[in-house]
Design an enzyme around this catalytic site. Structure first.
Site, PDB file in Angstrom:
ATOM      1  N   ASN A 114      -9.956  11.390  44.516  1.00 60.47           N
ATOM      2  CA  ASN A 114      -8.648  11.962  44.191  1.00 60.47           C
ATOM      3  C   ASN A 114      -7.702  11.743  45.371  1.00 60.47           C
ATOM      4  OD1 ASN A 114      -6.678  13.343  42.807  1.00 60.47           O
ATOM      5  ND2 ASN A 114      -7.347  15.360  43.514  1.00 60.47           N
ATOM      6  N   PHE A 122     -14.510  16.531  58.008  1.00 62.30           N
ATOM      7  CA  PHE A 122     -15.773  16.669  58.740  1.00 62.30           C
ATOM      8  C   PHE A 122     -16.601  17.867  58.263  1.00 62.30           C
ATOM      9  CE2 PHE A 122     -14.703  14.103  62.868  1.00 62.30           C
ATOM     10  CZ  PHE A 122     -14.871  12.935  62.141  1.00 62.30           C
ATOM     11  N   ASP A 132      -9.425   8.904  54.641  1.00 67.85           N
ATOM     12  CA  ASP A 132      -9.762  10.049  53.780  1.00 67.85           C
ATOM     13  C   ASP A 132     -11.283  10.158  53.636  1.00 67.85           C
ATOM     14  OD1 ASP A 132      -9.567  12.252  52.151  1.00 67.85           O
ATOM     15  OD2 ASP A 132      -8.751  11.194  50.414  1.00 67.85           O
TER      16      ASP A 132
END
Length: 424
Positions: free
Chosen positions: A275, A60, A302
């Site tokens: 990633n 966030f 993610d």
């Protein structure tokens, strides 16, 4: 009071059709086939009614990088994606490595009032991989687990002590499994596509080496390690072995890793740069099998927002990561529609099992007396995921301005309607 009528209620272990759910304040008061009167009624005919989704892995960016996302915009993106509980990672600025920052995050989310937010605090101070944080103090402030996600804990002794320390408090470590020495300057999966494009590759082994290490450290310490964003076939096989051996390991996969492959990188679009990187078709299929057979416990997004200027640069210089909260439902529904698993498994992966891992006994299941965190899903609704639909501050996703099928049309948190798809 709020009444959900004509519901098809999906729990991980059963389906109830044509039932009515009566919500009083923040709790489910009754589930019945009898007619009930209520001032506020939602007709759920033809929709799926599931427990509010729980996302164990989001970013966030608050505090410090609010131009990408903040707790308010992240909360809005969450409920628009049917997610009522979020766990934001610690790579903020300053790093969430102390109780003050943890408390700030929790209190800000409460003020906004859209979701429950349980911070993932840093394993090490400054995420430098050297000195452990004050875990007990941070947990008291509202954190729920620990991770240096974005960076691995490279020092095995530090990781061992972290596992031991966290387990003393009934908590656990989330592992960003990556050997930075093997990753080097890599930006995409090492293989055929990296050779064709000339982009530097990240070998699957950079992930697998660290997963093997963390599994063995969990075996040594008898502590719980959770493996974040699994991306390779070898990783799935290692986790499967660990579970057979009775080691306390859980794991997650992201929708982008079970939906996309590195073939997408042939166009050098930085919105596919992440990633761990997108891997091969074989890896993608192995992740789906891992989800089906229980090797991979949960789906997490993610969610990694970045400003456009951080993606609109040369590929090597572009930021890693994509947003994911509002694509969680449509991408996961694709596995349901293709027959990989059913809606009960959908609920297990996105709500029930995350609640179990986090020991949140009041959610993850629709039943009388449970917290009224509920998501109503229309699996047939078609829409363009554009500026009007997107609630995040950022739009760094390859699905932006694409047609998606399936969405949360109502999200209910603590008995209140916090999102209505029709009111865009």
């Amino acid at each position: 009071m709020l009444l959900l009528k004509n519901c098809t209620v999906i729990n991980f272990d059963k389906i109830e059709e044509n039932v009515n759910i009566l919500i009083n304040n923040d709790k489910i008061e009754d589930i019945t086939k009898e007619e009930i009167e209520s001032a506020t009624v939602i007709d759920c005919s033809g929709k799926y009614v599931v427990p509010g989704l729980i996302d164990m892995h989001v970013h966030f960016r608050d505090p410090g990088f609010e131009y990408k996302e903040d707790i308010e915009s992240g909360s809005k993106a969450a409920v628009a994606g049917g997610v009522t509980t979020c766990l934001p990672m610690a790579n903020t600025k300053p790093v969430n490595d102390n109780s003050s920052i943890t408390r700030y995050m929790v209190e800000k989310a409460k003020e906004i009032g859209l979701i429950d937010l349980f911070p993932i605090a840093a394993v090490t101070k400054g995420m430098k991989g050297e000195e452990l944080t004050e875990m007990g103090d941070i947990l008291e402030a509202g954190a729920i687990a620990f991770s240096d996600d974005g960076l691995p804990v490279m020092n095995s002794e530090v990781m061992r002590r972290a596992l031991e320390y966290a387990s003393q408090f009934g908590s656990f470590i989330i592992s960003h499994a990556e050997d930075k020495n093997l990753t080097g300057d890599g930006v995409i999966n090492e293989g055929k596509i990296s050779t064709i494009t000339g982009l530097k590759g990240i070998p699957a082994e950079s992930e697998e080496v660290m997963i093997a290490r963390d599994i063995l450290l969990a075996k040594l310490t008898k502590a719980h390690v959770h493996i974040a964003h699994v991306s390779t076939k070898g990783s799935v096989e290692l986790i499967r072995w660990a579970k057979k051996m009775g080691i306390n390991v859980t794991a997650e996969a992201t929708p982008h890793h079970f939906t996309l492959t590195d073939e997408e990188l042939l166009n050098y679009d930085t919105n596919y740069k992440m990633n761990p990187p997108l891997r091969t078709e074989e890896d993608k299929n192995a992740i789906i099998e891992g989800l089906k057979d229980g090797t991979i416990d949960i789906i997490a997004t993610d969610h990694a927002p970045h400003h456009r200027v951080e993606k609109f640069v040369e590929f090597d210089n572009a930021a890693f990561g994509i947003t994911g909260l509002q694509t969680l439902i449509p991408l996961t529904l694709n596995l349901v529609k293709s027959g990989q698993f059913d809606m009960k498994k959908f609920v297990y992966l996105t709500s029930y099992k995350p609640a179990e891992i986090l020991n949140l006994k009041d959610r993850g299941y629709i039943a009388k007396g449970k917290k009224a965190d509920i998501t109503v899903i229309d699996d047939k609704i078609e829409y363009i995921f554009d500026e009007k639909v997107n609630k995040s501050k950022s739009d760094n996703t390859p699905f932006f301005k694409k047609k998606l099928i399936g969405a949360a049309i109502y999200t209910i948190k603590d008995g209140k309607i916090v999102y209505d798809f029709h009111q865009q």
